[in-house]
Design a protein around this motif. Structure first.
Motif, mmCIF file in Angstrom:
data_model
loop_
_atom_site.group_PDB
_atom_site.id
_atom_site.type_symbol
_atom_site.label_atom_id
_atom_site.label_comp_id
_atom_site.label_asym_id
_atom_site.label_seq_id
_atom_site.Cartn_x
_atom_site.Cartn_y
_atom_site.Cartn_z
ATOM 1 N N UNK A 119 13.404 -12.022 -5.035
ATOM 2 C CA UNK A 119 14.617 -11.246 -4.842
ATOM 3 C C UNK A 119 14.846 -10.279 -5.994
ATOM 4 N N UNK A 120 14.554 -10.724 -7.210
ATOM 5 C CA UNK A 120 14.694 -9.882 -8.391
ATOM 6 C C UNK A 120 13.319 -9.786 -9.036
ATOM 7 N N UNK A 121 12.519 -8.870 -8.548
ATOM 8 C CA UNK A 121 11.152 -8.737 -9.018
ATOM 9 C C UNK A 121 10.859 -7.280 -9.362
ATOM 10 N N UNK A 122 10.140 -7.100 -10.443
ATOM 11 C CA UNK A 122 9.725 -5.756 -10.824
ATOM 12 C C UNK A 122 8.330 -5.435 -10.280
ATOM 13 N N UNK A 123 7.746 -6.365 -9.542
ATOM 14 C CA UNK A 123 6.412 -6.156 -8.961
ATOM 15 C C UNK A 123 6.498 -5.681 -7.513
ATOM 16 N N UNK A 124 7.505 -6.148 -6.783
ATOM 17 C CA UNK A 124 7.680 -5.757 -5.387
ATOM 18 C C UNK A 124 9.151 -5.433 -5.147
ATOM 19 N N UNK A 125 9.432 -4.769 -4.069
ATOM 20 C CA UNK A 125 10.803 -4.484 -3.688
ATOM 21 C C UNK A 125 11.375 -3.231 -4.325
ATOM 22 N N UNK A 126 12.682 -3.173 -4.362
ATOM 23 C CA UNK A 126 13.372 -1.976 -4.804
ATOM 24 C C UNK A 126 13.195 -1.710 -6.291
ATOM 25 N N UNK A 127 12.994 -2.729 -7.085
ATOM 26 C CA UNK A 127 12.840 -2.572 -8.547
ATOM 27 C C UNK A 127 11.392 -2.307 -8.967
ATOM 28 N N UNK A 128 10.474 -2.233 -8.031
ATOM 29 C CA UNK A 128 9.057 -2.084 -8.359
ATOM 30 C C UNK A 128 8.776 -0.717 -8.982
ATOM 31 N N UNK A 129 7.883 -0.735 -9.935
ATOM 32 C CA UNK A 129 7.454 0.518 -10.566
ATOM 33 C C UNK A 129 6.587 1.276 -9.564
ATOM 34 N N UNK A 130 6.730 2.582 -9.470
ATOM 35 C CA UNK A 130 5.890 3.338 -8.538
ATOM 36 C C UNK A 130 4.425 3.334 -8.985
ATOM 37 N N UNK A 131 3.545 3.143 -8.039
ATOM 38 C CA UNK A 131 2.105 3.154 -8.379
ATOM 39 C C UNK A 131 1.585 4.591 -8.260
ATOM 40 N N UNK A 132 0.715 4.942 -9.154
ATOM 41 C CA UNK A 132 0.167 6.311 -9.166
ATOM 42 C C UNK A 132 -1.097 6.394 -8.376
#
Length: 87
Positions: A74-87
């Motif tokens: 739910x609170x993840x920086x790997x997936x979801x809305x908080x994920x960093x954009x991949x280049x």
């Protein structure tokens, strides 16, 4: 969360909760006798034992909530809305 990180987070939560619990139920001594070692405004009965137990229990509940949030997606920086954009 590793076991070391879990212990550090629990200790930080425990101290924070302790400072929130300490003033609960504390009544000042209105007369305080300085000759006997007392002082006006010093607490009459602090009840540190009960406050330590309450702090431990409340910190455990808060720590479980923090652990759940860290482990969940739910609170993840790997997936979801908080994920960093991949280049």
């Amino acid at each position: 969360m590793t076991w070391f990180t879990g212990i550090v987070v629990y200790l930080l939560v425990w101290w924070t909760v302790l400072f929130c619990v300490l003033p609960i139920g504390t009544r000042p001594d209105s007369e305080g006798d300085p000759a006997a070692g007392g002082w006006r405004g010093a607490p009459v009965a602090v009840n540190l034992g009960w406050k330590a137990l309450a702090t431990t229990a409340l910190a455990a509940v808060i720590w479980v909530g923090i652990w759940y949030m860290v482990q969940s997606e739910w609170l993840s920086f790997r997936t979801g809305i908080f994920a960093m954009p991949s280049n």
